[in-house]
Design an enzyme around this catalytic site. Structure first.
Site, mmCIF file in Angstrom:
data_model
loop_
_atom_site.group_PDB
_atom_site.id
_atom_site.type_symbol
_atom_site.label_atom_id
_atom_site.label_comp_id
_atom_site.label_asym_id
_atom_site.label_seq_id
_atom_site.Cartn_x
_atom_site.Cartn_y
_atom_site.Cartn_z
ATOM 1 N N ASP A 14 0.824 -1.175 -0.065
ATOM 2 C CA ASP A 14 -0.021 0.089 -0.098
ATOM 3 C C ASP A 14 0.919 1.147 -0.095
ATOM 4 O O ASP A 14 2.057 1.187 0.529
ATOM 5 C CB ASP A 14 -0.974 -0.072 1.313
ATOM 6 C CG ASP A 14 -1.768 1.212 1.435
ATOM 7 O OD1 ASP A 14 -2.248 1.606 0.401
ATOM 8 O OD2 ASP A 14 -1.454 1.957 2.438
ATOM 9 N N MET A 15 0.409 2.274 -0.430
ATOM 10 C CA MET A 15 1.143 3.614 -0.446
ATOM 11 C C MET A 15 1.100 4.507 0.919
ATOM 12 O O MET A 15 2.131 4.612 1.663
ATOM 13 C CB MET A 15 0.971 4.482 -1.519
ATOM 14 C CG MET A 15 1.306 3.794 -2.833
ATOM 15 S SD MET A 15 3.372 3.884 -2.898
ATOM 16 C CE MET A 15 3.628 5.534 -3.587
ATOM 17 N N GLY A 50 -5.336 2.489 -3.062
ATOM 18 C CA GLY A 50 -6.737 3.114 -3.549
ATOM 19 C C GLY A 50 -6.412 4.160 -4.654
ATOM 20 O O GLY A 50 -7.715 4.779 -4.922
ATOM 21 N N LYS A 196 -8.355 -4.829 -3.472
ATOM 22 C CA LYS A 196 -6.784 -4.906 -3.674
ATOM 23 C C LYS A 196 -6.332 -6.410 -3.987
ATOM 24 O O LYS A 196 -5.501 -7.138 -4.936
ATOM 25 C CB LYS A 196 -5.884 -4.323 -2.646
ATOM 26 C CG LYS A 196 -6.050 -2.740 -2.677
ATOM 27 C CD LYS A 196 -5.107 -2.241 -1.475
ATOM 28 C CE LYS A 196 -5.226 -0.888 -1.299
ATOM 29 N NZ LYS A 196 -4.329 -0.261 -0.338
ATOM 30 N N ASP A 219 -2.124 -0.897 6.027
ATOM 31 C CA ASP A 219 -2.479 -0.261 7.321
ATOM 32 C C ASP A 219 -3.714 0.188 7.398
ATOM 33 O O ASP A 219 -4.147 0.341 8.789
ATOM 34 C CB ASP A 219 -1.396 1.106 7.480
ATOM 35 C CG ASP A 219 -2.104 2.080 6.500
ATOM 36 O OD1 ASP A 219 -2.929 3.192 6.908
ATOM 37 O OD2 ASP A 219 -2.278 2.076 5.160
#
Length: 270
Positions: A14-15, A50, A196, A219
């Site tokens: 994830d970013m 997202g 995802k 997270d």
């Protein structure tokens, strides 16, 4: 942290608040060194977020060498080649947009493979920030103008979203989209079965990988399916309790470069 590296062939991250620090930075030279080691070991690096793919690509020096699961699985790209784009029927899109427009005080974004579309309720300041990372972002008077080009929606509120918002919208939408929290100021609305993990599965099938060969880091709530899919799911120290419960282990926080720290243990930095 896990010191011994299992037979990992895919690392998905994830970013925001996972790979990126709170100021949206990361150690680029260190990442490039690690990526070279991963490439040499036959390990694919996947950015699973997202966020729209334009912003994700703009975050890396060599985006065509990476894979992206963007917009929570609605758009999947492998080294510059489009693998999957979710499709939202026009009638369903019209109903969804009507439900959102019944909340005129809510800032709504519509995302499609080409760009992000921003409604008038999004402030000028927020729109300016979006344009920094997504230059192709475009304002529209109504998402009805572009409904055939949108397959994911996001709701933003700088004061925090009401806890009653998701249930009320879900009732109005009749299950056409599923609300997923991506942070206390925003909520994504995604197509059922598109997330995802579904994006990662498309890449796993493409590359002939099994769950045991996948590691994932996240997270927030929209990372849970991904962490549960991966044979090695890691929550950040700053993750929500439900994400930590879904993970196999917890690594250092995003501000302490938890992802890069774990990758360094596995792949080293020659």
């Amino acid at each position: 942290m896990t010191a011994r590296r299992p037979d990992i062939r895919m690392v998905a991250v994830d970013m925001d608040c996972t790979f990126l620090r709170d100021d949206h930075s990361y150690d680029r030279p260190r990442f490039e060194r690690l990526r070279a080691q991963m490439d040499a070991a036959g390990v694919r690096f996947v950015v699973a977020s997202g966020t729209h793919v334009e912003r994700l690509r703009n975050s890396f020096d060599h985006p065509d060498e990476l894979a992206f699961v963007a917009d929570n699985g609605a758009h999947v790209i492998d080294r510059g080649e489009e693998v999957y784009v979710a499709h939202l029927p026009d009638a369903d899109a019209a109903r969804i947009i009507d439900a959102f427009e019944a909340h005129p005080d809510l800032a709504i974004l519509g995302s499609g493979p080409e760009r992000v579309y921003v409604t008038p309720s999004v402030s000028d300041d927020h729109f300016a920030m979006l344009r920094v990372v997504m230059p192709n972002a475009r304002r529209v008077d109504s998402l009805h103008e572009v409904r055939g080009q949108v397959n994911k929606f996001a709701a933003l509120d700088p004061n925090g979203l009401s806890e009653a918002l998701a249930p009320s919208l879900l009732e109005a939408l009749g299950g056409l989209v599923v609300p997923v929290t991506s942070g206390h100021l925003s909520m994504d609305f995604i197509l059922p079965g598109v997330h995802k993990a579904s994006g990662l599965l498309r890449l796993m099938d493409r590359w002939g990988l099994e769950r045991a060969q996948v590691a994932a880091f996240g997270d927030s709530a929209n990372d849970i399916e991904m962490l549960q899919l991966a044979g090695h799911g890691f929550a950040m120290l700053n993750a929500t309790p439900e994400v930590k419960d879904a993970a196999d282990a917890v690594v250092a926080s995003n501000n302490d470069d938890g992802v890069l720290e774990q990758l360094s243990i596995w792949f080293g930095e020659d």
